[in-house]
Write a protein that holds these residues in place. Structure first.
Motif, PDB file in Angstrom:
ATOM      1  N   ILE A  47       0.826  -1.212   0.000  1.00 65.36           N
ATOM      2  CA  ILE A  47       0.000   0.000   0.000  1.00 65.36           C
ATOM      3  C   ILE A  47       0.858   1.259   0.000  1.00 65.36           C
ATOM      4  N   VAL A  48       1.912   1.287   0.830  1.00 66.57           N
ATOM      5  CA  VAL A  48       2.687   2.526   0.993  1.00 66.57           C
ATOM      6  C   VAL A  48       3.822   2.649  -0.010  1.00 66.57           C
ATOM      7  N   GLY A  49       4.167   1.548  -0.679  1.00 68.93           N
ATOM      8  CA  GLY A  49       5.179   1.610  -1.725  1.00 68.93           C
ATOM      9  C   GLY A  49       6.575   1.257  -1.238  1.00 68.93           C
ATOM     10  N   PRO A  50       7.454   0.875  -2.168  1.00 68.59           N
ATOM     11  CA  PRO A  50       8.799   0.396  -1.797  1.00 68.59           C
ATOM     12  C   PRO A  50       9.708   1.472  -1.235  1.00 68.59           C
ATOM     13  N   ALA A  51       9.414   2.750  -1.512  1.00 68.41           N
ATOM     14  CA  ALA A  51      10.301   3.819  -1.039  1.00 68.41           C
ATOM     15  C   ALA A  51      10.054   4.191   0.422  1.00 68.41           C
ATOM     16  N   ALA A  52       8.935   3.769   0.970  1.00 69.38           N
ATOM     17  CA  ALA A  52       8.589   4.140   2.346  1.00 69.38           C
ATOM     18  C   ALA A  52       9.490   3.444   3.356  1.00 69.38           C
ATOM     19  N   ILE A  53       9.799   4.161   4.418  1.00 65.09           N
ATOM     20  CA  ILE A  53      10.566   3.589   5.528  1.00 65.09           C
ATOM     21  C   ILE A  53       9.570   3.090   6.580  1.00 65.09           C
ATOM     22  N   MET A  54       9.618   1.802   6.859  1.00 63.51           N
ATOM     23  CA  MET A  54       8.679   1.205   7.802  1.00 63.51           C
ATOM     24  C   MET A  54       9.408   0.727   9.045  1.00 63.51           C
ATOM     25  N   ILE A  55       8.853   1.052  10.202  1.00 68.73           N
ATOM     26  CA  ILE A  55       9.396   0.590  11.487  1.00 68.73           C
ATOM     27  C   ILE A  55       8.307  -0.177  12.212  1.00 68.73           C
ATOM     28  N   ASP A  56       8.600  -1.397  12.576  1.00 67.68           N
ATOM     29  CA  ASP A  56       7.673  -2.211  13.364  1.00 67.68           C
ATOM     30  C   ASP A  56       7.753  -1.727  14.809  1.00 67.68           C
ATOM     31  N   VAL A  57       6.814  -0.898  15.195  1.00 65.26           N
ATOM     32  CA  VAL A  57       6.835  -0.293  16.529  1.00 65.26           C
ATOM     33  C   VAL A  57       6.771  -1.358  17.613  1.00 65.26           C
ATOM     34  N   ASN A  58       6.012  -2.430  17.369  1.00 61.77           N
ATOM     35  CA  ASN A  58       5.867  -3.466  18.382  1.00 61.77           C
ATOM     36  C   ASN A  58       7.091  -4.374  18.498  1.00 61.77           C
ATOM     37  N   ALA A  59       8.011  -4.268  17.555  1.00 65.08           N
ATOM     38  CA  ALA A  59       9.274  -4.978  17.717  1.00 65.08           C
ATOM     39  C   ALA A  59      10.209  -4.213  18.644  1.00 65.08           C
ATOM     40  N   VAL A  60       9.985  -2.897  18.716  1.00 65.34           N
ATOM     41  CA  VAL A  60      10.784  -2.036  19.599  1.00 65.34           C
ATOM     42  C   VAL A  60      10.172  -1.993  20.991  1.00 65.34           C
ATOM     43  N   ASP A  61       8.858  -1.879  21.048  1.00 69.99           N
ATOM     44  CA  ASP A  61       8.129  -1.811  22.314  1.00 69.99           C
ATOM     45  C   ASP A  61       6.997  -2.827  22.225  1.00 69.99           C
ATOM     46  N   ILE A  62       7.210  -4.002  22.800  1.00 68.34           N
ATOM     47  CA  ILE A  62       6.289  -5.125  22.597  1.00 68.34           C
ATOM     48  C   ILE A  62       5.106  -4.981  23.545  1.00 68.34           C
ATOM     49  N   ASN A  63       3.957  -4.618  22.984  1.00 68.54           N
ATOM     50  CA  ASN A  63       2.774  -4.403  23.815  1.00 68.54           C
ATOM     51  C   ASN A  63       1.528  -4.584  22.966  1.00 68.54           C
ATOM     52  N   THR A  64       0.384  -4.608  23.627  1.00 70.60           N
ATOM     53  CA  THR A  64      -0.890  -4.629  22.932  1.00 70.60           C
ATOM     54  C   THR A  64      -1.912  -3.802  23.688  1.00 70.60           C
ATOM     55  N   PHE A  65      -2.821  -3.166  22.928  1.00 70.25           N
ATOM     56  CA  PHE A  65      -3.966  -2.465  23.500  1.00 70.25           C
ATOM     57  C   PHE A  65      -5.187  -3.369  23.569  1.00 70.25           C
ATOM     58  N   HIS A  66      -5.121  -4.549  22.964  1.00 75.33           N
ATOM     59  CA  HIS A  66      -6.293  -5.403  22.812  1.00 75.33           C
ATOM     60  C   HIS A  66      -6.074  -6.783  23.417  1.00 75.33           C
ATOM     61  N   PRO A  67      -5.849  -6.865  24.726  1.00 74.19           N
ATOM     62  CA  PRO A  67      -5.676  -8.182  25.354  1.00 74.19           C
ATOM     63  C   PRO A  67      -6.992  -8.954  25.371  1.00 74.19           C
ATOM     64  N   LEU A  68      -6.907 -10.232  25.066  1.00 78.72           N
ATOM     65  CA  LEU A  68      -8.092 -11.092  25.052  1.00 78.72           C
ATOM     66  C   LEU A  68      -7.728 -12.453  25.626  1.00 78.72           C
ATOM     67  N   GLY A  69      -8.661 -13.037  26.378  1.00 79.15           N
ATOM     68  CA  GLY A  69      -8.459 -14.376  26.909  1.00 79.15           C
ATOM     69  C   GLY A  69      -7.981 -14.382  28.346  1.00 79.15           C
ATOM     70  N   GLY A  70      -7.695 -15.569  28.823  1.00 76.95           N
ATOM     71  CA  GLY A  70      -7.321 -15.802  30.214  1.00 76.95           C
ATOM     72  C   GLY A  70      -8.387 -16.554  30.985  1.00 76.95           C
ATOM     73  N   ALA A  71      -9.640 -16.448  30.522  1.00 79.54           N
ATOM     74  CA  ALA A  71     -10.753 -17.203  31.100  1.00 79.54           C
ATOM     75  C   ALA A  71     -11.677 -17.603  29.953  1.00 79.54           C
ATOM     76  N   PRO A  72     -11.179 -18.408  29.007  1.00 77.68           N
ATOM     77  CA  PRO A  72     -11.868 -18.583  27.725  1.00 77.68           C
ATOM     78  C   PRO A  72     -13.182 -19.351  27.821  1.00 77.68           C
ATOM     79  N   LEU A  73     -14.032 -19.047  26.832  1.00 79.56           N
ATOM     80  CA  LEU A  73     -15.290 -19.757  26.669  1.00 79.56           C
ATOM     81  C   LEU A  73     -15.040 -21.256  26.541  1.00 79.56           C
ATOM     82  N   ASP A  74     -15.987 -22.031  27.017  1.00 76.47           N
ATOM     83  CA  ASP A  74     -16.008 -23.494  26.961  1.00 76.47           C
ATOM     84  C   ASP A  74     -15.148 -24.143  28.044  1.00 76.47           C
ATOM     85  N   THR A  75     -13.907 -23.653  28.222  1.00 69.50           N
ATOM     86  CA  THR A  75     -13.034 -24.312  29.189  1.00 69.50           C
ATOM     87  C   THR A  75     -13.051 -23.653  30.568  1.00 69.50           C
TER      88      THR A  75
END
Length: 522
Positions: free
Chosen positions: A439-467
């Motif tokens: 989408i952004v093209g080959p000339a764009a500089i991309m940095i994986d922010v989560n490789a530098v600061d490993i985190n999530t805003f969307h935690p899910l699970g820990g008490a899952p359905l069925d089990t």
């Protein structure tokens, strides 16, 4: 409002560590210990907790909602929330430095701020604090997975068609989800959003405007100069000062309080939950000052206990209860089925394509791709409030991951710790990166922010359905104990933002609980 049926004060009792903090980090006054008795207690005021409280209130159940944070009332031209590039004590939950990635590390005094960072082994979690939970700081994306993705990610036993025709539609109406209007999208501030749509279309992807739980007239009023900019500069990561966002505090929770049967207790931090000898539920709570000082310690007894503290909060309470023997015979699967919703954030700098200064937001446009062998994925823009055009914006990917993360109880810390391996979502990360690159093209500089600061805003699970719990959220083998939040979703919600599915499942579960358990279980 809820009234304690019995209340007594006494001194003494063992001090209990606050969730996520060591004993030495928790200021304590010579606080009295009080006991209260309520019919129903809800822990947490985010999507799951607020929706559950609303249904209980409508059913006439005297209910207490325990919220560790404060209220954040906002409105036109308010300064309720901090700004991304001007962090202050409001940013973080009882932390002397900002916990959000990309925020200048300006030290402040401790305060019951908006976001807690929960450290884990291989992944940190960022979760909301305050009346309304994580809905205060989220952009407002209100997205629904299709039936196939729901069955793969969430549940095969819950009737998706019923959710689609009823419970998702309730959420859509309550949050007043609406896509960005043509006139707003056509404004100069939204250049990066239009460029994203054009590039994704050119690559043959399915593009769309994201349904947002906001009133777009507020953005219009900003563009005409009537209101100070917030939406239209992308300065929304800590909340929207101008108002017009239909977060949980002004929708579901307001409806709950309007019944006259629901009492929201702020600055009430839950430390432990346990099963009483008479089979009631006991919630151990600190009433705190905004600097974290403990003012009062409470023992709250109830017939029913609803865990809505978010994936991290709910799971940590269950793991602590299991590790310390406070609740016996919890399902063995407690602490399993955790995932990060397949989230990945990339910083993109395009020397040949300027996104403009003060990029308009929130994250209002995106694309879908269900063809990749790594699984379905979605990519959305993530505008940032840079005051100058430096050619940089952010792009966010979401996909389907298995709930392979596990929590373990650490007795020394008296807390549960997440364990996550980077290999669990590596293939999805590569797929997201390759799609963004196209989408952004080959000339764009991309940095994986989560490789530098490993985190999530969307935690899910820990008490899952069925089990761990049934389709309505009843914890298996534990009469009167319920999980009503994202902890019951095993890992992801089908390549989209999870809030709408968490809310729809809370609506679904509350219907069943009120119909079957009211008057019998509590």
């Amino acid at each position: 409002m809820s009234t304690a049926l019995s209340r007594r004060a006494f001194l003494g009792g063992a001090a209990v560590a606050a969730v996520g903090m060591t004993l030495s980090a928790v200021p304590r006054a010579r606080a009295a210990v009080t006991e209260e008795r309520h019919r129903a207690v809800v822990i947490g005021s985010g999507f799951g907790g607020a929706i559950t409280a609303m249904h209980l209130g409508r059913a006439g159940v005297q209910t207490v909602v325990l919220e560790r944070g404060i209220r954040w009332p906002t409105g036109p031209n308010a300064e309720t929330f901090p700004h991304m590039l001007q962090p202050d004590r409001r940013v973080s939950w009882l932390s002397p430095i900002p916990v959000m990635p990309g925020t200048p590390p300006v030290p402040t005094e401790s305060f019951t701020g908006l976001i807690e960072r929960v450290p884990g082994d291989g992944m940190d979690i960022l979760c909301g604090a305050g009346v309304g939970g994580s809905s205060l700081a989220y952009h407002g994306m209100t997205l629904q997975p299709d039936g196939e993705r729901f069955a793969r990610s969430v549940s095969t036993s819950i009737d998706y068609d019923r959710l689609d025709s009823d419970h998702y539609r309730r959420v859509e109406r309550m949050l007043r989800a609406a896509t960005i209007p043509d006139d707003v999208l056509g404004h100069e501030r939204y250049r990066s959003s239009r460029a994203f749509l054009d590039s994704a279309d050119a690559e043959g992807y399915e593009t769309f405007r994201v349904p947002m739980s906001i009133d777009w007239d507020f953005a219009r009023r900003e563009l005409t100069g009537e209101l100070k900019p917030s939406y239209t500069t992308g300065d929304v990561i800590y909340g929207v000062n101008n108002g017009g966002k239909f977060s949980v505090d002004v929708t579901y929770l307001a409806e709950a309080e309007a019944t006259g049967h629901v009492d929201v207790m702020v600055l009430h931090r839950v430390n432990d939950v346990e099963r009483g000898p008479d089979r009631t539920w006991i919630t151990h709570v600190d009433r705190i000052h905004t600097d974290g000082t403990v003012l009062e310690r409470k023992r709250i007894v109830s017939d029913a206990l609803f865990l809505g503290a978010g994936s991290a909060g709910t799971t940590r309470l269950l793991m602590k209860a299991h590790g310390k023997g406070l609740i016996t015979d919890l399902p063995d699967a407690v602490g399993t089925g955790w995932g990060n919703n397949g989230d990945r954030v990339f910083s993109v700098t395009s020397p040949l394509a300027s996104p403009g200064a003060f990029q308009g937001g929130p994250a209002c446009v995106g694309m879908r791709d269900h063809s990749d062998p790594a699984g379905a994925l979605m990519i959305v823009t993530g505008p940032v409030p840079f005051p100058a055009d430096i050619g940089t914006t952010s792009v966010i990917g979401l996909g389907v991951v298995k709930g392979l993360g596990r929590w373990s109880y650490d007795a020394e810390r008296d807390d549960a710790v997440l364990n996550w391996e980077q290999a669990y979502d590596r293939a999805l990360t590569r797929a997201i990166e390759s799609r963004i690159r196209r989408i952004v093209g080959p000339a764009a500089i991309m940095i994986d922010v989560n490789a530098v600061d490993i985190n999530t805003f969307h935690p899910l699970g820990g008490a899952p359905l069925d089990t761990v719990c049934d389709d309505a959220g009843r914890v298996l083998g534990q009469r009167g104990l319920y999980v009503v939040d994202g902890a019951k979703i095993p890992g992801s919600t089908g390549a989209c933002n999870p809030s709408m599915t968490i809310a729809a499942l809370a609506e679904y579960g509350a219907d069943d609980i009120v119909a079957r358990d009211l008057g019998t279980v509590f």
